[in-house]
Design an enzyme around this catalytic site. Structure first.
Site, PDB file in Angstrom:
ATOM      1  N   TYR A  16      17.316  20.022 -49.529  1.00  0.00           N
ATOM      2  CA  TYR A  16      15.973  19.458 -49.572  1.00  0.00           C
ATOM      3  C   TYR A  16      15.992  18.044 -50.123  1.00  0.00           C
ATOM      4  O   TYR A  16      17.010  17.584 -50.659  1.00  0.00           O
ATOM      5  CB  TYR A  16      15.039  20.362 -50.388  1.00  0.00           C
TER       6      TYR A  16
ATOM      7  N   LYS B  77      22.157  18.687 -52.777  1.00  0.00           N
ATOM      8  CA  LYS B  77      20.777  19.036 -53.168  1.00  0.00           C
ATOM      9  C   LYS B  77      20.340  20.300 -52.422  1.00  0.00           C
ATOM     10  O   LYS B  77      19.535  20.256 -51.485  1.00  0.00           O
ATOM     11  CB  LYS B  77      19.837  17.855 -52.889  1.00  0.00           C
TER      12      LYS B  77
ATOM     13  N   GLU C  75      22.419  17.314 -66.972  1.00  0.00           N
ATOM     14  CA  GLU C  75      21.182  16.638 -66.557  1.00  0.00           C
ATOM     15  C   GLU C  75      19.991  17.514 -66.922  1.00  0.00           C
ATOM     16  O   GLU C  75      20.166  18.605 -67.474  1.00  0.00           O
ATOM     17  CB  GLU C  75      21.210  16.329 -65.062  1.00  0.00           C
TER      18      GLU C  75
ATOM     19  N   LEU D  39      23.399  15.941 -59.831  1.00  0.00           N
ATOM     20  CA  LEU D  39      22.822  15.366 -58.624  1.00  0.00           C
ATOM     21  C   LEU D  39      22.850  13.838 -58.743  1.00  0.00           C
ATOM     22  O   LEU D  39      22.551  13.297 -59.811  1.00  0.00           O
ATOM     23  CB  LEU D  39      21.373  15.839 -58.439  1.00  0.00           C
TER      24      LEU D  39
HETATM   25  N1  PDD Z   1      14.546  16.774 -58.390  1.00  0.00           N
HETATM   26  N2  PDD Z   1      18.840  16.119 -61.002  1.00  0.00           N
HETATM   27  C1  PDD Z   1      18.312  17.232 -60.469  1.00  0.00           C
HETATM   28  C2  PDD Z   1      18.934  18.540 -60.807  1.00  0.00           C
HETATM   29  C3  PDD Z   1      17.191  17.147 -59.623  1.00  0.00           C
HETATM   30  O1  PDD Z   1      16.663  18.264 -59.097  1.00  0.00           O
HETATM   31  C4  PDD Z   1      16.624  15.871 -59.363  1.00  0.00           C
HETATM   32  C5  PDD Z   1      15.442  15.704 -58.462  1.00  0.00           C
HETATM   33  C6  PDD Z   1      17.213  14.742 -59.949  1.00  0.00           C
HETATM   34  C7  PDD Z   1      16.695  13.352 -59.719  1.00  0.00           C
HETATM   35  O2  PDD Z   1      16.963  12.922 -58.410  1.00  0.00           O
HETATM   36  P1  PDD Z   1      16.011  11.857 -57.688  1.00  0.00           P
HETATM   37  O3  PDD Z   1      15.959  10.685 -58.582  1.00  0.00           O
HETATM   38  O4  PDD Z   1      16.721  11.561 -56.421  1.00  0.00           O
HETATM   39  O5  PDD Z   1      14.680  12.525 -57.505  1.00  0.00           O
HETATM   40  C8  PDD Z   1      18.327  14.901 -60.759  1.00  0.00           C
HETATM   41  C9  PDD Z   1      13.412  16.725 -57.490  1.00  0.00           C
HETATM   42  C10 PDD Z   1      12.457  15.655 -57.843  1.00  0.00           C
HETATM   43  C11 PDD Z   1      12.780  18.107 -57.401  1.00  0.00           C
HETATM   44  O6  PDD Z   1      13.543  19.060 -57.365  1.00  0.00           O
HETATM   45  O7  PDD Z   1      11.554  18.226 -57.358  1.00  0.00           O
END
Ligand code: PDD
Length: 286
Positions: free
Chosen positions: A33, A150, A182, A206
């Site tokens: 996703y 992801k 994280e 991620l």
């Molecule tokens: N989540 N780390 C994890 C485990 C994440 O699920 C996300 C993003 C990030 C940040 O990635 P980005 O900057 O590309 O959004 C880091 C999204 C927002 C979600 O699951 O809703």
């Protein structure tokens, strides 16, 4: 207003949109996703999210059912149809519906599932949480070893978020072998003596699209960035802490496991980075 969603080539009212019970995403979490934020009706860092989607698909030997151009068009159409000014577009691709349950991948000609929907979040850029900061707890990282992909396997992060809620906090930072990986849905940072410290990229976390942009803006603003491991104890002694993601941008963290970070208020580095991030990414939004 009924939300318009996208499923496999069709724009439908949400209650008419369906996916098979045999879908590999549903049975096996065999899907990936992306979440792209929308500010001022425009997409933030679409190209970065598309590039990561291609990478996630490639790492799982999953075909790409779409193209950059088509996907951009679907994002824009959903934003338009649902009148989204501030919010997110959620996108999910799965290996599709083989018509039964089987661990082996389905034949290559099995149609994949591509689903997108919007989430309206008025006030996202001006979020009150960004002014007060959020509280996090620390938990053990229970996820699998390919967190750089992801995937939609989000049970461990979901359990982490619930543990945080039960503890009266907003989120959890996950810890593996004594070091912070994280946040449950964001990348984690501390600031000490002006240096921005965050874990380096590997399969353990991620590769955040917001992280990449924020580190680039930080370097351009002559801030010092150090990519290395850090512990919860070190975080508690830091001057500041924050997280980044497409849904929170740059969000100050003001306490960890009940211990105030720095002054216990959002710090100047996090505040400045949030301002720069919002300004620059809105300029580049499409
Ligand atoms: N989540 N780390 C994890 C485990 C994440 O699920 C996300 C993003 C990030 C940040 O990635 P980005 O900057 O590309 O959004 C880091 C999204 C927002 C979600 O699951 O809703």
């Amino acid at each position: 207003m009924t939300r318009t969603v996208y499923v496999n080539g069709e724009y439908l009212p949400e209650h008419e949109a369906t996916v098979s019970i045999f879908d590999r995403g549903f049975l096996m979490a065999d899907g990936v996703y992306e979440v792209t934020s929308v500010l001022d009706g425009k997409l933030i860092d679409f190209d970065g999210h598309y590039a990561r989607l291609e990478r996630s698909l490639g790492e799982l030997d999953m075909a790409n059912p779409t193209t950059h151009e088509d996907l951009l068009e679907v994002h824009r159409e959903l934003v338009r149809a649902n009148g989204i000014e501030e919010g997110m577009v959620y996108l999910q691709v799965t290996r599709g519906n083989p018509g039964d349950r089987d661990f082996a991948f389905p034949p290559e000609d099995t149609a994949q599932t591509l689903v997108l929907f919007t989430q309206s979040k008025p006030g996202l850029a001006n979020s009150p949480a960004a002014k007060t900061g959020i509280k996090v707890i620390s938990i053990e990282d229970q996820r699998w070893a390919r967190r750089d992909i992801k995937t939609v396997q989000l049970l461990a992060p979901s359990l982490g978020k619930m543990a945080a809620k039960r503890a009266g906090a907003d989120d959890a930072w996950m810890v593996e072998d004594g070091h912070v990986t994280e946040g449950t849905s964001n990348n984690a940072y501390i600031v000490k003596d002006g240096a921005i410290i965050t874990r380096g990229l590997s399969n353990d976390i991620l590769h955040g699209i917001t992280r990449a942009a924020v580190l680039r803006f930080a370097a351009e603003a002559q801030m010092q960035v150090v990519e290395r491991l850090f512990t919860i104890d070190e975080a508690k002694e830091a001057d500041e802490a924050f997280v980044t993601s497409a849904s929170t941008f740059v969000m100050p963290v003001v306490s960890i496991d009940g211990a105030a970070i720095g002054t216990g208020e959002p710090g100047p580095v996090a505040k400045r980075l949030r301002e720069i991030y919002l300004e620059e990414s809105m300029k580049a939004a499409i």
